[in-house]
Design a protein around this motif. Structure first.
Motif, PDB file in Angstrom:
ATOM      1  N   ARG A  33       0.851  -1.192   0.000  1.00 48.04           N
ATOM      2  CA  ARG A  33       0.000   0.000   0.000  1.00 48.04           C
ATOM      3  C   ARG A  33       0.884   1.238   0.000  1.00 48.04           C
ATOM      4  O   ARG A  33       1.798   1.384   0.797  1.00 48.04           O
ATOM      5  CB  ARG A  33      -0.920   0.018   1.216  1.00 48.04           C
ATOM      6  CG  ARG A  33      -1.918   1.177   1.185  1.00 48.04           C
ATOM      7  CD  ARG A  33      -3.101   0.925   2.087  1.00 48.04           C
ATOM      8  NE  ARG A  33      -2.703   0.701   3.462  1.00 48.04           N
ATOM      9  CZ  ARG A  33      -2.591   1.660   4.389  1.00 48.04           C
ATOM     10  NH1 ARG A  33      -2.839   2.917   4.054  1.00 48.04           N
ATOM     11  NH2 ARG A  33      -2.244   1.371   5.621  1.00 48.04           N
TER      12      ARG A  33
ATOM     13  N   ALA B 136      -5.293   0.843  -1.691  1.00 44.66           N
ATOM     14  CA  ALA B 136      -6.089   0.015  -0.778  1.00 44.66           C
ATOM     15  C   ALA B 136      -5.896  -1.452  -1.115  1.00 44.66           C
ATOM     16  O   ALA B 136      -5.630  -1.816  -2.269  1.00 44.66           O
ATOM     17  CB  ALA B 136      -7.570   0.373  -0.878  1.00 44.66           C
TER      18      ALA B 136
ATOM     19  N   ARG C 115      -8.089  -5.044  -0.016  1.00 46.32           N
ATOM     20  CA  ARG C 115      -9.249  -5.533   0.724  1.00 46.32           C
ATOM     21  C   ARG C 115      -9.640  -6.939   0.267  1.00 46.32           C
ATOM     22  O   ARG C 115      -9.187  -7.404  -0.780  1.00 46.32           O
ATOM     23  CB  ARG C 115     -10.437  -4.580   0.572  1.00 46.32           C
ATOM     24  CG  ARG C 115     -11.003  -4.526  -0.841  1.00 46.32           C
ATOM     25  CD  ARG C 115     -12.304  -3.711  -0.910  1.00 46.32           C
ATOM     26  NE  ARG C 115     -12.092  -2.292  -0.773  1.00 46.32           N
ATOM     27  CZ  ARG C 115     -12.996  -1.381  -1.144  1.00 46.32           C
ATOM     28  NH1 ARG C 115     -14.169  -1.772  -1.639  1.00 46.32           N
ATOM     29  NH2 ARG C 115     -12.748  -0.104  -1.019  1.00 46.32           N
TER      30      ARG C 115
ATOM     31  N   VAL D  96      -8.533  -7.869  -3.495  1.00 47.72           N
ATOM     32  CA  VAL D  96      -8.753  -6.714  -4.357  1.00 47.72           C
ATOM     33  C   VAL D  96      -7.679  -5.664  -4.087  1.00 47.72           C
ATOM     34  O   VAL D  96      -7.443  -5.272  -2.934  1.00 47.72           O
ATOM     35  CB  VAL D  96     -10.152  -6.118  -4.128  1.00 47.72           C
ATOM     36  CG1 VAL D  96     -10.341  -4.864  -4.972  1.00 47.72           C
ATOM     37  CG2 VAL D  96     -11.232  -7.154  -4.458  1.00 47.72           C
TER      38      VAL D  96
ATOM     39  N   GLY E 256      -6.783  -1.880  -4.740  1.00 44.77           N
ATOM     40  CA  GLY E 256      -7.301  -0.585  -5.171  1.00 44.77           C
ATOM     41  C   GLY E 256      -6.167   0.279  -5.701  1.00 44.77           C
ATOM     42  O   GLY E 256      -5.158   0.475  -5.019  1.00 44.77           O
TER      43      GLY E 256
ATOM     44  N   GLU F  45      -4.877   3.931  -7.980  1.00 40.89           N
ATOM     45  CA  GLU F  45      -5.230   5.337  -8.229  1.00 40.89           C
ATOM     46  C   GLU F  45      -6.257   5.452  -9.356  1.00 40.89           C
ATOM     47  O   GLU F  45      -6.332   4.595 -10.242  1.00 40.89           O
ATOM     48  CB  GLU F  45      -3.981   6.126  -8.624  1.00 40.89           C
ATOM     49  CG  GLU F  45      -2.994   6.335  -7.483  1.00 40.89           C
ATOM     50  CD  GLU F  45      -1.728   7.035  -7.957  1.00 40.89           C
ATOM     51  OE1 GLU F  45      -1.294   7.975  -7.280  1.00 40.89           O
ATOM     52  OE2 GLU F  45      -1.201   6.632  -9.010  1.00 40.89           O
TER      53      GLU F  45
ATOM     54  N   ASP G  83      -9.456   5.129  -9.176  1.00 39.11           N
ATOM     55  CA  ASP G  83     -10.603   4.233  -9.029  1.00 39.11           C
ATOM     56  C   ASP G  83     -10.520   2.991  -9.914  1.00 39.11           C
ATOM     57  O   ASP G  83     -11.534   2.497 -10.416  1.00 39.11           O
ATOM     58  CB  ASP G  83     -11.907   5.004  -9.324  1.00 39.11           C
ATOM     59  CG  ASP G  83     -13.102   4.415  -8.587  1.00 39.11           C
ATOM     60  OD1 ASP G  83     -12.893   3.644  -7.628  1.00 39.11           O
ATOM     61  OD2 ASP G  83     -14.240   4.707  -8.979  1.00 39.11           O
ATOM     62  N   TYR G  84      -9.297   2.467 -10.106  1.00 36.32           N
ATOM     63  CA  TYR G  84      -9.118   1.192 -10.788  1.00 36.32           C
ATOM     64  C   TYR G  84      -8.954   0.093  -9.741  1.00 36.32           C
ATOM     65  O   TYR G  84      -8.399   0.314  -8.661  1.00 36.32           O
ATOM     66  CB  TYR G  84      -7.903   1.215 -11.716  1.00 36.32           C
ATOM     67  CG  TYR G  84      -8.142   1.994 -12.981  1.00 36.32           C
ATOM     68  CD1 TYR G  84      -8.731   1.395 -14.096  1.00 36.32           C
ATOM     69  CD2 TYR G  84      -7.796   3.342 -13.066  1.00 36.32           C
ATOM     70  CE1 TYR G  84      -8.962   2.113 -15.259  1.00 36.32           C
ATOM     71  CE2 TYR G  84      -8.027   4.070 -14.225  1.00 36.32           C
ATOM     72  CZ  TYR G  84      -8.612   3.448 -15.312  1.00 36.32           C
ATOM     73  OH  TYR G  84      -8.851   4.161 -16.458  1.00 36.32           O
ATOM     74  N   TRP G  85      -9.447  -1.110 -10.071  1.00 38.46           N
ATOM     75  CA  TRP G  85      -9.431  -2.212  -9.124  1.00 38.46           C
ATOM     76  C   TRP G  85      -8.967  -3.496  -9.802  1.00 38.46           C
ATOM     77  O   TRP G  85      -9.538  -3.909 -10.808  1.00 38.46           O
ATOM     78  CB  TRP G  85     -10.834  -2.432  -8.543  1.00 38.46           C
ATOM     79  CG  TRP G  85     -11.382  -1.223  -7.859  1.00 38.46           C
ATOM     80  CD1 TRP G  85     -12.123  -0.232  -8.438  1.00 38.46           C
ATOM     81  CD2 TRP G  85     -11.229  -0.862  -6.489  1.00 38.46           C
ATOM     82  NE1 TRP G  85     -12.440   0.724  -7.501  1.00 38.46           N
ATOM     83  CE2 TRP G  85     -11.906   0.359  -6.304  1.00 38.46           C
ATOM     84  CE3 TRP G  85     -10.600  -1.470  -5.399  1.00 38.46           C
ATOM     85  CZ2 TRP G  85     -11.957   0.994  -5.054  1.00 38.46           C
ATOM     86  CZ3 TRP G  85     -10.648  -0.852  -4.166  1.00 38.46           C
ATOM     87  CH2 TRP G  85     -11.321   0.371  -4.003  1.00 38.46           C
TER      88      TRP G  85
ATOM     89  N   HIS H   5     -12.989  -0.632 -13.572  1.00 36.93           N
ATOM     90  CA  HIS H   5     -12.926   0.788 -13.234  1.00 36.93           C
ATOM     91  C   HIS H   5     -14.216   1.204 -12.540  1.00 36.93           C
ATOM     92  O   HIS H   5     -15.312   1.006 -13.072  1.00 36.93           O
ATOM     93  CB  HIS H   5     -12.724   1.640 -14.495  1.00 36.93           C
ATOM     94  CG  HIS H   5     -12.482   3.084 -14.206  1.00 36.93           C
ATOM     95  ND1 HIS H   5     -13.328   4.074 -14.636  1.00 36.93           N
ATOM     96  CD2 HIS H   5     -11.500   3.696 -13.496  1.00 36.93           C
ATOM     97  CE1 HIS H   5     -12.869   5.247 -14.227  1.00 36.93           C
ATOM     98  NE2 HIS H   5     -11.762   5.043 -13.535  1.00 36.93           N
TER      99      HIS H   5
ATOM    100  N   GLU I 178     -16.336   1.811  -8.500  1.00 41.75           N
ATOM    101  CA  GLU I 178     -16.890   0.994  -7.422  1.00 41.75           C
ATOM    102  C   GLU I 178     -18.055   0.126  -7.899  1.00 41.75           C
ATOM    103  O   GLU I 178     -18.256  -0.980  -7.418  1.00 41.75           O
ATOM    104  CB  GLU I 178     -17.355   1.896  -6.274  1.00 41.75           C
ATOM    105  CG  GLU I 178     -16.227   2.499  -5.457  1.00 41.75           C
ATOM    106  CD  GLU I 178     -15.729   1.570  -4.374  1.00 41.75           C
ATOM    107  OE1 GLU I 178     -16.277   0.459  -4.240  1.00 41.75           O
ATOM    108  OE2 GLU I 178     -14.790   1.961  -3.659  1.00 41.75           O
TER     109      GLU I 178
ATOM    110  N   LEU J  87     -16.661  -2.912  -9.449  1.00 40.27           N
ATOM    111  CA  LEU J  87     -16.126  -3.778  -8.403  1.00 40.27           C
ATOM    112  C   LEU J  87     -17.247  -4.523  -7.689  1.00 40.27           C
ATOM    113  O   LEU J  87     -17.146  -5.727  -7.421  1.00 40.27           O
ATOM    114  CB  LEU J  87     -15.325  -2.944  -7.398  1.00 40.27           C
ATOM    115  CG  LEU J  87     -14.832  -3.680  -6.154  1.00 40.27           C
ATOM    116  CD1 LEU J  87     -13.882  -4.808  -6.533  1.00 40.27           C
ATOM    117  CD2 LEU J  87     -14.150  -2.701  -5.191  1.00 40.27           C
TER     118      LEU J  87
END
Length: 290
Positions: free
Chosen positions: A19, A51, A53, A60, A62, A64, A66-68, A121, A123, A126
């Motif tokens: 992280r 992130a 999680r 997962v 996380g 920059e 909002d890509y996952w 891309h 939430e 996701l």
């Protein structure tokens, strides 16, 4: 398959290491691993990890903007941390994630390659990968009871359904049901309130016990031995061995490639549950009890 205690440990150790780090590159040696195409996987390169999680049994990352990255280890997928760059030339190595401070590799043993990696891309995208199971260490008894009673199914099926309870699979469901002294084939609709409370307590106590034990065993090391078969387990993987609670030999139910282990003495009142392969062969010769 790695379950909640194992996945949580992976998440904690990854959070400590990556992280805030830049994901420099994702090297993939087995293209079947990638299960999404828009956005392309290369979009993740050069982005900072913000992130880590767990979503069900998925890990997962996380990134920059909002890509996952969504990684599902399935049955045989395992992660390895290297302090320097690592090769992906081995037969079982599927991919490597390169950072300035080290490299994370994904391996999968066996001939059936089921592990998967997605890049999405937003939430909402996701959330589409979340099976929706109730988090067993965060819910109330009332929430647990309502979810277990949504469908009338066996306790084994209810506990291992990712849409019902999050993060529990074959191994820990066996341990939970043994701790609760409940038959794996008992129907959820037939549980008394006292039995439901016993089950709820067993879920929480079993998962917390194993998560804490794995933390203690790992300490500051990255998890090396992630397995569904552990010496300290009471019944899972212990077919034919003595139950640590009552001394009865652990029995099993086999179905296709899965196996349920239970103690007839503690869980079924001495009754042997029909094994789907052996009981069909023996028919009338199958014993009803010990």
């Amino acid at each position: 398959m790695p379950e909640l205690p194992d996945i949580d440990l992976y998440v904690e150790k990854l959070d400590e290491r990556i992280r805030g780090q830049i994901l420099k590159d994702i090297r993939v040696s087995k293209p079947f691993l990638i299960r999404s195409f828009d956005p392309p996987l290369t979009t993740a390169n050069g982005r900072r990890v913000v992130a880590i999680r767990r979503v069900g049994k998925r890990i997962v990352f996380g990134l920059e903007a909002d890509y996952w990255l969504i990684l599902h280890l399935m049955i045989a997928g395992r992660l390895r941390w290297h302090d320097a760059a690592a090769s992906i030339g081995g037969r079982n190595t599927l991919a490597a994630f390169d950072f300035d401070n080290g490299c994370l590799t994904l391996t999968e043993a066996g001939s059936q390659k089921r592990a998967s990696l997605y890049l999405v891309h937003g939430e909402r995208a996701l959330a589409a990968h979340d099976p929706g199971g109730l988090e067993p260490l965060e819910c109330s008894f009332e929430e647990f009871c309502a979810r277990m009673l949504e469908e009338n199914r066996t306790l084994k099926r209810a506990l291992t359904s990712p849409k019902t309870i999050s993060g529990i699979g074959n191994a820990y469901s066996d341990e939970i049901l043994h701790a609760a002294r409940l038959s794996p084939i008992k129907l959820t609709s037939r549980l008394s309130e006292e039995e439901m409370r016993r089950l709820f307590a067993a879920v929480r106590n079993t998962l917390e016990h194993w998560r804490n034990l794995l933390r203690e065993q790992s300490r500051d090391r990255f998890p090396e031995k992630v397995t569904a078969f552990r010496d300290d387990m009471a019944v899972h993987g212990k077919f034919g061995k003595a139950c640590p609670s009552c001394g009865t030999r652990v029995a099993r139910i086999r179905y296709k490639s899965s196996e349920t282990n239970y103690c007839p003495g503690c869980q079924t009142g001495g009754r042997l549950l029909a094994d789907r392969s052996l009981s069909r062969l023996l028919k009338d010769g199958w014993p009803d009890s010990l």
